[in-house]
Design a protein around this motif. Structure first.
Motif, PDB file in Angstrom:
ATOM      1  N   GLY A   1       0.579   5.326  23.722  1.00 34.43           N
ATOM      2  CA  GLY A   1       1.041   4.822  24.955  1.00 34.43           C
ATOM      3  C   GLY A   1       0.332   4.997  26.144  1.00 34.43           C
ATOM      4  N   TYR A   2      -1.024   5.486  26.121  1.00 37.59           N
ATOM      5  CA  TYR A   2      -1.859   5.676  27.218  1.00 37.59           C
ATOM      6  C   TYR A   2      -2.846   4.637  27.597  1.00 37.59           C
ATOM      7  CZ  TYR A   2       0.066  10.433  27.061  1.00 37.59           C
ATOM      8  OH  TYR A   2       1.050  11.468  26.735  1.00 37.59           O
ATOM      9  N   TYR A   3      -3.486   4.653  28.809  1.00 34.26           N
ATOM     10  CA  TYR A   3      -4.559   3.942  28.721  1.00 34.26           C
ATOM     11  C   TYR A   3      -5.832   4.384  28.004  1.00 34.26           C
ATOM     12  CZ  TYR A   3      -2.590   1.762  33.010  1.00 34.26           C
ATOM     13  OH  TYR A   3      -1.615   1.108  34.049  1.00 34.26           O
ATOM     14  N   LYS A   4      -6.575   3.538  27.640  1.00 34.96           N
ATOM     15  CA  LYS A   4      -7.945   4.074  27.037  1.00 34.96           C
ATOM     16  C   LYS A   4      -8.976   4.582  28.174  1.00 34.96           C
ATOM     17  CE  LYS A   4      -8.193   0.354  23.511  1.00 34.96           C
ATOM     18  NZ  LYS A   4      -9.113  -0.556  22.975  1.00 34.96           N
ATOM     19  N   PRO A   5      -9.295   5.941  27.867  1.00 32.77           N
ATOM     20  CA  PRO A   5     -10.444   6.703  28.930  1.00 32.77           C
ATOM     21  C   PRO A   5     -11.521   5.572  29.101  1.00 32.77           C
ATOM     22  CG  PRO A   5     -10.562   7.757  26.705  1.00 32.77           C
ATOM     23  CD  PRO A   5      -9.160   6.672  26.691  1.00 32.77           C
ATOM     24  N   ALA A   6     -11.872   5.676  30.544  1.00 38.15           N
ATOM     25  CA  ALA A   6     -13.188   4.689  30.622  1.00 38.15           C
ATOM     26  C   ALA A   6     -14.308   5.598  30.882  1.00 38.15           C
ATOM     27  CB  ALA A   6     -12.993   3.967  31.987  1.00 38.15           C
ATOM     28  N   GLN A   7     -15.370   5.145  30.637  1.00 37.00           N
ATOM     29  CA  GLN A   7     -16.596   6.210  30.691  1.00 37.00           C
ATOM     30  C   GLN A   7     -17.954   5.216  31.425  1.00 37.00           C
ATOM     31  OE1 GLN A   7     -15.466   5.427  26.573  1.00 37.00           O
ATOM     32  NE2 GLN A   7     -17.231   6.588  26.491  1.00 37.00           N
ATOM     33  N   ILE A   8     -18.512   6.396  32.101  1.00 38.11           N
ATOM     34  CA  ILE A   8     -19.806   5.716  32.848  1.00 38.11           C
ATOM     35  C   ILE A   8     -20.776   6.659  32.278  1.00 38.11           C
ATOM     36  CG2 ILE A   8     -19.086   6.977  34.814  1.00 38.11           C
ATOM     37  CD1 ILE A   8     -21.058   4.407  36.284  1.00 38.11           C
ATOM     38  N   HIS A   9     -21.901   6.316  31.550  1.00 36.71           N
ATOM     39  CA  HIS A   9     -22.784   7.167  30.702  1.00 36.71           C
ATOM     40  C   HIS A   9     -24.167   7.472  31.578  1.00 36.71           C
ATOM     41  CE1 HIS A   9     -20.615   4.784  27.539  1.00 36.71           C
ATOM     42  NE2 HIS A   9     -20.152   6.061  27.335  1.00 36.71           N
ATOM     43  N   SER A  10     -24.726   8.573  31.674  1.00 37.76           N
ATOM     44  CA  SER A  10     -25.917   8.929  32.015  1.00 37.76           C
ATOM     45  C   SER A  10     -26.870   8.935  31.044  1.00 37.76           C
ATOM     46  CB  SER A  10     -26.000  10.136  32.866  1.00 37.76           C
ATOM     47  OG  SER A  10     -25.782  11.155  32.054  1.00 37.76           O
ATOM     48  N   LYS A  11     -28.094   8.982  31.406  1.00 33.40           N
ATOM     49  CA  LYS A  11     -29.426   9.013  30.498  1.00 33.40           C
ATOM     50  C   LYS A  11     -29.598  10.435  30.587  1.00 33.40           C
ATOM     51  CE  LYS A  11     -31.656   4.830  31.643  1.00 33.40           C
ATOM     52  NZ  LYS A  11     -32.772   4.206  32.461  1.00 33.40           N
ATOM     53  N   PHE A  12     -30.567  11.264  29.855  1.00 35.05           N
ATOM     54  CA  PHE A  12     -30.897  12.342  29.609  1.00 35.05           C
ATOM     55  C   PHE A  12     -32.163  12.954  30.603  1.00 35.05           C
ATOM     56  CE2 PHE A  12     -29.444  11.017  25.496  1.00 35.05           C
ATOM     57  CZ  PHE A  12     -28.422  11.541  25.515  1.00 35.05           C
ATOM     58  N   LEU A  13     -32.146  13.718  31.431  1.00 34.61           N
ATOM     59  CA  LEU A  13     -33.179  14.302  32.314  1.00 34.61           C
ATOM     60  C   LEU A  13     -34.326  14.743  31.279  1.00 34.61           C
ATOM     61  CD1 LEU A  13     -34.255  14.381  35.309  1.00 34.61           C
ATOM     62  CD2 LEU A  13     -33.441  16.817  35.218  1.00 34.61           C
ATOM     63  N   PRO A  14     -35.204  14.448  31.240  1.00 34.08           N
ATOM     64  CA  PRO A  14     -36.451  14.762  30.412  1.00 34.08           C
ATOM     65  C   PRO A  14     -36.777  16.101  30.497  1.00 34.08           C
ATOM     66  CG  PRO A  14     -37.374  13.469  31.613  1.00 34.08           C
ATOM     67  CD  PRO A  14     -36.072  13.142  32.114  1.00 34.08           C
TER      68      PRO A  14
END
Length: 398
Positions: free
Chosen positions: A260-273
């Motif tokens: 009964g909850y909203y799906k969590p949204a995401q924003i993804h980062s790359k990896f700092l080399p």
């Protein structure tokens, strides 16, 4: 609780066997390991996420007046329902931020980058933040860390989190073993809806995996729904984090509707080399990482010793140019210290042979030394305000 405007669908959960982990045969991304030179376009396809578009960037700009450099330059490159969260905010429905850290060692600049962006989101959208420290996972995973070591790293990591400058009235830090009573009711609700077959497919668990690790994912999922409990109503959640953590949220989104909850949204980062040849910056390879606690001379030494995209000799560099996009020094400068214009000029000069690696290393050292020194001052001040940031079950201030 019922969700009225549902976030978008997800790709099916993927089996994390060896064939699937080696996307294209040359890199690997799991919640615990990142190896090789990551093809982010391939990763978006594999994980079933959405690329961040110019249209989405302009929507952010229209709402807050600017586009953060980490968005504009593509460090944050992928999302699940970031547009949906923005629509919710546009209609007057506030969202929470949730991110975390596994305290397996000291914090380096690769960890700090997503946190800086999280602070931008908090400031611009006036968002409340839950920051989870998964000390239980880091004790359970592998055999080489004692509980005392994890406890020490947890304390040190808390100092780094506070040093970022999050709003103390709107930020709460959750340490799993300390605050489990607030997570466990939700974690059991999540766990009840996930079969071992699903967990095995998503995380690659096998007969040698200890049962603590098998039972851990619902604990990391619980803060996705904790804001709804805190607020007493269905509350959107946005997770800014590196894309290696995505399997946790795919699993969580699968059960959100049933709870009964909203799906969590995401924003993804790359990896700092890292400052070595391949892979993300890692605490397990300290010579390739710049830590927030490094002394100035240590920072200098690491930068001087860094791998670059340059040619073996000055003559060849002048003749053939360098590979800036394969150079960790270039990416450090682009994400941390150069303006967009400076970085674009640096790229052209490197490729044309009009820039030598020593010049870039000198610029990085000049930027990194004062950055780390200033961060260390804020870490020291953080020691006095830790209780203000710790979660206690009470609602966060408006």
């Amino acid at each position: 609780m019922s969700s009225k405007m549902e976030p978008g669908p997800d790709a099916p959960s993927d089996n994390n066997n060896d064939d699937d982990e080696k996307y294209g045969g040359d890199f690997k991304v799991t919640p615990w390991e990142v190896e090789g030179e990551v093809d982010y376009n391939r990763l978006v396809e594999k994980f079933g996420t959405q690329p961040i578009t110019q249209e989405l960037l302009q929507k952010v700009k229209g709402m807050v007046g600017e586009i953060h450099p980490m968005l504009k330059l593509g460090y944050f490159f992928s999302h699940r329902d970031f547009d949906w969260v923005l629509d919710k905010k546009d209609k007057g429905e506030n969202f929470y931020l949730y991110t975390g850290r596994g305290p397996s060692g000291m914090v380096h600049m690769g960890h700090v980058m997503p946190w800086i962006f999280t602070k931008y989101l908090q400031d611009k959208f006036d968002a409340k933040l839950l920051f989870q420290l998964t000390d239980d996972e880091k004790f359970l995973y592998g055999q080489d860390r004692t509980r005392e070591e994890i406890k020490k790293y947890t304390y040190e990591n808390i100092l780094d989190i506070i040093a970022i400058g999050f709003n103390p009235k709107k930020t709460r830090i959750i340490v799993d073993t300390k605050h489990i009573q607030h997570l466990y009711p939700l974690a059991t609700e999540i766990a009840k809806r996930i079969t071992f077959s699903t967990a095995k497919a998503v995380f690659g668990f096998n007969n040698s995996t200890n049962i603590g690790m098998i039972g851990f994912p619902p604990v990391q999922a619980a803060p996705c729904f904790l804001p709804s409990v805190i607020e007493g109503k269905n509350t959107p959640v946005l997770i800014p984090a590196a894309i290696d953590q995505d399997p946790y949220w795919r699993m969580t989104r699968d059960v959100a509707d049933r709870m009964g909850y909203y799906k969590p949204a995401q924003i993804h980062s790359k990896f700092l080399p890292g400052l070595g040849m391949l892979g993300k910056m890692s605490s397990s390879r300290p010579e390739t990482a710049i830590f927030t606690t490094d002394a100035p001379e240590v920072v200098e030494k690491k930068v001087v010793s860094a791998f670059t995209g340059g040619q073996p000799t000055v003559a060849l560099q002048r003749q053939l140019g360098g590979n800036a996009l394969g150079c960790p020094v270039f990416w450090y400068l682009r994400y941390f210290f150069d303006t967009e214009k400076q970085s674009d000029e640096r790229l052209l000069k490197c490729r044309s042979g009009n820039l030598l690696c020593g010049e870039c290393k000198s610029d990085l050292a000049k930027g990194a030394r004062p950055f780390v020194a200033e961060f260390q001052k804020r870490r020291e001040k953080a020691r006095d305000v830790i209780p203000m940031f710790m979660y206690d079950g009470r609602p966060l201030e408006e």
